[in-house]
Scaffold this motif. Structure first.
Motif, short mmCIF file in Angstrom:
data_model
loop_
_atom_site.label_atom_id
_atom_site.label_comp_id
_atom_site.label_asym_id
_atom_site.label_seq_id
_atom_site.Cartn_x
_atom_site.Cartn_y
_atom_site.Cartn_z
N ALA A 272 -8.42 5.40 5.58
CA ALA A 272 -7.72 6.67 5.36
C ALA A 272 -6.20 6.47 5.32
O ALA A 272 -5.44 7.11 6.05
CB ALA A 272 -8.10 7.69 6.44
N SER A 273 -5.76 5.57 4.53
CA SER A 273 -4.34 5.28 4.29
C SER A 273 -3.60 4.73 5.52
O SER A 273 -2.39 4.57 5.48
CB SER A 273 -3.59 6.52 3.79
OG SER A 273 -4.10 6.94 2.56
N THR A 274 -4.33 4.44 6.61
CA THR A 274 -3.64 3.92 7.79
C THR A 274 -4.08 2.49 8.06
O THR A 274 -5.27 2.17 7.94
CB THR A 274 -4.00 4.75 9.06
OG1 THR A 274 -4.47 6.02 8.63
CG2 THR A 274 -2.83 4.89 9.98
N PHE B 298 0.81 -1.22 0.00
CA PHE B 298 0.00 0.00 0.00
C PHE B 298 0.84 1.27 0.00
O PHE B 298 0.31 2.37 -0.05
CB PHE B 298 -0.94 0.01 1.21
CG PHE B 298 -2.02 -1.03 1.10
CD1 PHE B 298 -3.13 -0.81 0.29
CD2 PHE B 298 -1.92 -2.24 1.78
CE1 PHE B 298 -4.13 -1.77 0.19
CE2 PHE B 298 -2.90 -3.20 1.67
CZ PHE B 298 -4.01 -2.97 0.87
N GLU B 299 2.16 1.12 0.11
CA GLU B 299 3.02 2.31 0.09
C GLU B 299 3.10 2.84 -1.33
O GLU B 299 3.10 2.07 -2.29
CB GLU B 299 4.45 1.95 0.55
CG GLU B 299 4.54 1.42 1.96
CD GLU B 299 4.31 2.53 2.99
OE1 GLU B 299 4.57 3.71 2.66
OE2 GLU B 299 3.84 2.20 4.10
N ARG B 300 3.18 4.18 -1.45
CA ARG B 300 3.32 4.75 -2.79
C ARG B 300 4.66 4.35 -3.38
O ARG B 300 5.65 4.29 -2.68
CB ARG B 300 3.18 6.27 -2.74
CG ARG B 300 2.86 6.86 -4.09
CD ARG B 300 2.28 8.25 -3.97
NE ARG B 300 0.88 8.26 -3.53
CZ ARG B 300 -0.17 8.04 -4.33
NH1 ARG B 300 0.01 7.78 -5.60
NH2 ARG B 300 -1.39 8.08 -3.85
N GLU C 290 1.50 2.50 -7.75
CA GLU C 290 0.67 3.61 -7.29
C GLU C 290 -0.77 3.20 -6.99
O GLU C 290 -1.45 3.88 -6.24
CB GLU C 290 0.60 4.69 -8.37
CG GLU C 290 1.75 5.63 -8.35
CD GLU C 290 1.60 6.68 -9.45
OE1 GLU C 290 2.10 7.79 -9.23
OE2 GLU C 290 0.98 6.38 -10.49
N ALA D 73 -1.79 2.25 -3.30
CA ALA D 73 -1.66 3.45 -2.46
C ALA D 73 -2.80 4.42 -2.76
O ALA D 73 -3.39 5.00 -1.85
CB ALA D 73 -0.31 4.11 -2.70
N SER D 74 -3.10 4.58 -4.05
CA SER D 74 -4.17 5.52 -4.42
C SER D 74 -5.52 5.04 -3.92
O SER D 74 -6.33 5.83 -3.41
CB SER D 74 -4.25 5.70 -5.94
OG SER D 74 -2.99 6.03 -6.44
N ALA E 295 -6.11 3.05 -1.38
CA ALA E 295 -6.16 3.14 0.08
C ALA E 295 -6.36 4.58 0.55
O ALA E 295 -6.82 4.81 1.66
CB ALA E 295 -4.87 2.58 0.67
N ALA E 296 -6.03 5.54 -0.30
CA ALA E 296 -6.18 6.94 0.09
C ALA E 296 -7.62 7.41 -0.06
O ALA E 296 -8.00 8.43 0.52
CB ALA E 296 -5.26 7.82 -0.74
N ILE F 30 -7.46 -1.25 6.11
CA ILE F 30 -6.94 0.11 5.98
C ILE F 30 -8.08 1.09 5.96
O ILE F 30 -9.10 0.85 5.31
CB ILE F 30 -6.14 0.25 4.68
CG1 ILE F 30 -4.98 -0.73 4.71
CG2 ILE F 30 -5.68 1.68 4.47
CD1 ILE F 30 -3.78 -0.31 4.00
#
Ligand code: ADP
Ligand code: MG
Length: 601
Positions: A129-131, A74-76, A99, A102-103, A105-106, A127
């Protein structure tokens, strides 16, 4: 399995053009399906709820992820697919930017369940909000399942930008189709809620095309011709439709290295190969697969990656054109004599010279020879360039409207001039300033168009029952659009009832349509027109409906006309708001001025 994901260095990350990866639910479906394919899956299930607004789930049986990879994914710029900039030039995977996850998950809640085959337990990651809010071992099948919940819950602007559920679902189905067409060796399933939209077992390309597009493609071996070209610049393979199966709607697909692409330039190559073989207003279907050394294409050109640049575009253009042309020639589908030419007056002029490097094998024929007709009723233009021919051949693409004499009566008030038919195509009559020539079919198109439009606007359409109901079969995406248009179609006089799962029975049509009108053709054309132009505004929708009905009805009235009919046609034409041009801008009337005529003598 060992850990394989690592962060890309900033320099490489910057080399990868940034872009909005997730624009709508269909983008999520595409990215997750592509990841599953990159993970070597043999089966993908996609489950959608509320057109992807609340739930998108993609389940695969691919290689899965280790616990660390699952978290890292999930990391960019986290990817297992490239290591350095140079790798971009040898890509064989669908993804590479690191990407997508990560996108996603955001902008959505995500639940990931994944297990590699060598581990007894898998990993669950949640996950918000990206957390990461939860991470724990679970027991699950090997492979990966992504559950994406409440897309854009934290981006109201994006949520507002989404179209109706039907429209978003159509986008999803289209992305799904594009992927399934390239991977017949993968089993795919698509569910809309509990409804199974598609179940596509492992097959070959031909069978897959049939399974995706249904009845229209059922006799596919009769409809499609195989193409194949192996060259140093790359290989081209696939299928192109025989010209006689070209219809107003069509399926036109290009793929490169397993990825769908749009390529207007290559499209022209295909169309060039069909030159002179198609009826007006028809398009061939094609499914063409390029296999090109990844170093020679730049997939980076467009953020959503459907437009792709090729290093040897011009050479590939010629190879493609020749290979399609040869295939069409080989299967003896070059122009043949068609005795039933009534109504086909818009045949393109036959040119004596033909450009382009390679000629397909030709069938020799005399286009004017028709044992059943006298010369005067021939609807073909002559192949030799008579002056009239030249005029016709040099006709500009979109003709300008004729300057009709303003502020003065067109006809002599005293006596009404006789009307003469000319070659079943034109009507000739004298007007004050000279000789008026009216294109009969175009005039009818204009008259019908204004009539239909008026009735539609006044909601006054009369329906007439068809003798035998016709069955309109649609693909799932077409069906969603059709559903949206149903109220308008009914207002126009169509009597339409659902018939089975993806079909409608047409029991009645607008009274304005003639017996011979190609009802299914009109409806298909109207669907294409509406979906291509994204015409949702009421008036525009009415116009495209009126236009298709008018064209179809006008085309079928090519019989010889009685004198009263000709007079009536001219009267009705000049009662129109715009008698000079057809709804699509073609000239209907021209006047050869007296002095122009005089000059010739
Ligand atoms: P990209 O596909 O561009 O590498 P993504 O953000 O889509 O980037 O995915 C990041 C990484 O997560 C991938 O490189 C891959 O290693 C891993 N991954 C994603 N989806 C799957 C899947 N369905 N199965 C196995 N690994 C996956
Ligand atoms: Mg990806």
């Amino acid at each position: 399995m060992s850990d394989i994901i690592h962060l890309l260095p900033d320099a490489v990350a910057n080399q990868i053009a940034a872009g909005e990866v997730i624009q709508r639910p269909a983008s999520v479906v595409k990215e997750l399906m592509e990841n599953a394919i990159d993970a070597g899956t043999t089966k993908i299930q996609v489950v959608i709820k509320d057109a992807g607004r609340t739930t998108i789930q993609v389940i695969d049986n691919g290689k899965g992820m280790s616990e660390t990879d699952a978290r890292m994914s999930f990391e960019r710029h986290a990817t297992s697919k490239i290591q350095q900039a140079n790798d971009l030039f040898s890509l064989r995977t669908m993804g590479f930017r690191g990407e997508a996850l990560a996108s996603i998950a955001a902008v959505a809640g995500v639940e990931l369940r994944t297990r590699t085959a060598d581990k007894e337990y898998g990993t669950l990651i949640e996950i918000a909000a990206s957390t990461v809010v939860k991470q724990e071992p679970i027991s699950c099948d090997s492979g990966t399942s992504f559950l994406v919940k409440n897309l854009f819950y934290n981006v109201p602007a994006r949520r507002k930008f989404l179209k109706s559920d039907d429209a978003e679902m159509r986008h999803i189905i289209q992305e799904f189709q594009r992927i399934t067409l390239v991977y017949p060796d993968i089993h795919f399933e698509l569910f809309n809620g509990s409804d199974c939209v598609y179940e596509l077992p492992v097959s070959n390309i031909r069978q897959r095309i049939t399974a995706v597009f249904g009845k229209k493609m059922r006799n596919i071996s009769q409809q499609l011709v195989q193409i194949e070209a192996k060259t140093a610049l790359g290989n081209i393979s696939g299928f192109v439709g025989k010209p006689e199966f070209a219809t107003k709607t069509n399926y036109q697909y290009f793929f490169v290295n397993g990825r769908y692409m749009r390529h207007p330039y290559f499209h022209k190559a295909v169309m060039q190969a069909y030159e002179r073989m198609l009826q007006p207003d028809t398009n061939p279907s094609y499914f063409i697969f390029f296999d090109i050394d990844p170093a020679e294409i730049d997939v980076n050109i467009h953020p959503t990656k459907t437009e792709i640049k090729f290093e040897n575009e011009r050479d590939l253009w010629s190879i493609l054109m020749i290979c399609v042309k040869e295939a069409l020639g080989k299967f003896n589908v070059a122009p043949s004599i068609d005795f039933d030419t009534e109504g086909l007056i818009d045949m393109p002029p036959i040119l004596s010279h033909q450009q382009g490097p390679i000629e397909p094998p030709k069938v020799q024929f005399n286009p004017n020879y028709n044992p059943f007709k006298t010369e005067s009723t021939s609807t073909y233009s002559k192949p030799t360039n008579t002056p009239w021919e030249t005029l016709y051949t040099n006709r500009p693409e979109r003709e300008q409207s004729v300057e009709m004499p303003q502020n003065q009566p067109l006809f002599d008030e005293s006596a009404r001039a006789d009307v003469f038919p000319y070659k079943n195509r034109y009507l000739l009559t004298t007007v004050k300033s000279g000789l008026m020539v009216v294109d009969r079919q175009r005039a009818m198109e204009r008259i019908m168009f204004e009539r239909v439009l008026q009735q539609l606007e006044l909601q006054q359409c009369v329906s007439q029952q068809t003798l035998f109901p016709e069955v309109l079969e649609l693909t799932p995406d077409e069906q969603l659009l059709f559903q949206e248009l149903l109220p308008d179609l009914r207002a126009l006089g169509f009597d339409i009832e659902p018939f089975g799962k993806q079909a409608y029975s047409i029991n009645g049509v607008p009274a304005l349509m003639t017996d011979e009108s190609d009802i299914l053709g009109v409806l298909h054309a109207m669907l294409t027109c509406v979906s291509d132009k994204n015409r949702r505004v009421h008036t525009e929708l009415y116009e495209s409906l009126a236009y298709e009905v008018a064209k179809s009805s006008a085309r079928n009235k090519q019989k010889t006309m009685a004198v009263e009919e000709m007079n009536q046609l001219i009267d009705s034409l000049f009662a129109c708001q715009n008698p000079n041009v057809t709804p699509d801008g073609k000239v209907i009337v021209t006047i050869i001025a007296d002095d122009e005529l005089d000059k010739r003598f």
